[in-house]
Write an enzyme that holds these catalytic residues in place. Structure first.
Site, PDB file in Angstrom:
ATOM      1  CB  SER A 121      81.743  58.527  -6.168  1.00 21.44           C
ATOM      2  OG  SER A 121      80.551  59.259  -5.907  1.00 21.44           O
ATOM      3  CB  CYS A 181      75.102  61.534   1.587  1.00 20.52           C
ATOM      4  SG  CYS A 181      73.377  61.773   2.061  1.00 20.52           S
ATOM      5  N   PRO A 182      77.170  62.313  -0.829  1.00 21.33           N
ATOM      6  CG  PRO A 182      78.702  63.843  -1.738  1.00 21.33           C
ATOM      7  CD  PRO A 182      78.608  62.463  -1.136  1.00 21.33           C
ATOM      8  N   GLY A 183      75.750  62.433  -3.185  1.00 24.30           N
ATOM      9  CA  GLY A 183      74.896  62.326  -4.367  1.00 24.30           C
ATOM     10  C   GLY A 183      75.608  62.072  -5.682  1.00 24.30           C
ATOM     11  N   GLY A 184      76.839  61.566  -5.631  1.00 18.93           N
ATOM     12  CA  GLY A 184      77.576  61.314  -6.869  1.00 18.93           C
ATOM     13  C   GLY A 184      76.872  60.346  -7.801  1.00 18.93           C
ATOM     14  CG  ASP A 214      73.881  58.481   3.214  1.00 19.74           C
ATOM     15  OD1 ASP A 214      74.108  58.822   4.398  1.00 19.74           O
ATOM     16  OD2 ASP A 214      74.763  58.010   2.467  1.00 19.74           O
ATOM     17  CG  ASP A 272      70.818  50.750   8.167  1.00 20.50           C
ATOM     18  OD1 ASP A 272      71.504  50.661   7.131  1.00 20.50           O
ATOM     19  OD2 ASP A 272      70.984  50.006   9.154  1.00 20.50           O
ATOM     20  CG  ASP A 310      80.179  53.588  -3.857  1.00 16.96           C
ATOM     21  OD1 ASP A 310      80.841  52.575  -3.552  1.00 16.96           O
ATOM     22  OD2 ASP A 310      80.716  54.683  -4.146  1.00 16.96           O
ATOM     23  CE  LYS A 327      83.108  50.830  -1.217  1.00 17.92           C
ATOM     24  NZ  LYS A 327      83.297  51.779  -2.316  1.00 17.92           N
TER      25      LYS A 327
END
Length: 366
Positions: free
Chosen positions: A188, A221-224, A240, A260, A277, A306
């Protein structure tokens, strides 16, 4: 030449067609669309011959969400003779274009068309020479001049046309060529990198993507996406409930907030970038992004929406209108752009920028 061709992601031809029909009408340009599912392009045929050229001049390319490229072209050249494919292409451009600055021999972004890529690379060399000989193409590439496009949709079949370099995608096939960093936590990361290339002019990167800035990544997360910010030497609040990649935490540039993303508020008033994202309903994400801009918690945002399976163009227009309405109601100067990026799938990426300046009754300087 009375056709406008728009490249798009395969499967999004109907959205691209709806968008060009809608936005062309705002410029009093009318026509009909030829759409073939999963073809990777759309043909908008103008009723008035001169309207195609006017449209690609006047309709800002950056306002198109689903189009990767926009060009004017003529009729489809079919069954080009293998012994001389060049003459019909040169003939199509003769008297239409002079002193173009670049040639791109391209294909739609489909698996079938990609089989033609090797041919396109080889064919570019003799075609370029012929176009230069006929003074249709300059001897040296020039970024300020129009771009010639030859779009092969099948062996021996191509559309020939041009775009204006100040109102097109600078990328071959409309796709930035980005390499996945081996140390990035997820693929990502390429979405945010592409967004920076598309939404932030290269000559403004030092000012708007410079080291030492503070940023927030919601749903990190995970940090892209955090990876892209860290790579640019920013300090990042990663929000996150999940775990961040240890490699990012080890940089000392990331503060992880297990919270949150829709409730998180910045601890200090020094955030420049907000990126997001999160998988959630588009309206909910849009409203939260508007909250950040309205409250002055950040200057620029990049976020993904989305999309539903149906009425995707309508969903996009509604959410962009919602964001603009929220900002207008609060007397904020802003820019909004959105794009269906190459690295997006069933989503679009939105960029909004708060223009800080003197507004009566407000203190917008920082």
């Amino acid at each position: 030449m009375n056709k406008v061709i728009l490249y798009c992601r395969p499967g999004f031809e109907k959205e691209c067609a709806a968008e060009i029909t809608d936005k062309a009408a705002r410029y009093n340009v009318y026509g009909f669309v030829r759409v073939k599912d999963n073809s990777g392009y759309v043909v908008f045929e103008c009723y008035q011959h001169e309207d195609a050229d006017r449209l690609i001049k006047e309709l800002p390319f950056q306002e198109l969400v689903f189009a990767r490229q926009m060009m004017v072209c003529g009729e489809l050249l079919r069954d080009l003779p293998p012994e001389d494919r060049i003459t019909p292409i040169v003939g199509m451009l003769t008297g239409v274009l002079e002193r173009a600055g670049e040639l791109r021999v391209e294909v739609p972004d489909t698996n079938e068309s990609k089989e033609l890529m090797k041919f396109c690379r080889k064919f570019t060399v003799p075609l370029r020479a012929a176009l230069r000989e006929n003074r249709i193409l300059l001897a040296q590439e020039k970024a300020s001049r129009p771009v010639i496009h030859v779009l092969f949709i099948a062996p021996g079949c191509c559309y020939v046309g041009y775009s204006y370099s100040n109102n097109n995608s600078p990328f071959y096939m409309g796709i930035p060529r980005l390499k996945f960093p081996a140390d990035a936590p997820s693929r990502s990361t390429l979405k945010l990198e592409e967004a920076f290339h598309v939404f932030v002019p290269a000559d403004e990167w030092d000012e708007r993507l410079g080291s030492g800035m503070f940023a927030v990544d919601l749903g990190a997360c995970p940090g892209g996406w955090t990876y892209q910010l860290v790579k640019r030497s920013m300090m990042v609040h990663a929000v996150d409930n999940g775990m961040m990649a240890p490699s990012l935490m080890d940089t000392g540039q990331v503060i992880h907030h297990q919270a949150d993303g829709f409730r998180f508020e910045p601890p200090r008033n020094n955030i420049y970038w907000l990126v997001c994202d999160m998988v959630e309903k588009p309206a909910k994400v849009t409203n939260r992004m508007a909250d950040w801009l309205v409250n002055g918690w950040c200057r620029e945002v990049i976020f993904n929406l989305k999309l539903p399976m149906k009425k995707r163009y309508e969903e996009v227009t509604q959410n962009l209108a919602l964001l603009a309405q929220r900002l207008e109601e609060n007397g904020i100067n802003f820019e909004i752009h959105a794009k269906h990026l190459y690295h997006d799938r069933e989503e679009i990426t939105v960029h909004a920028r708060r223009i800080w300046g003197a507004i009566p009754g407000r203190r917008d300087e920082r």
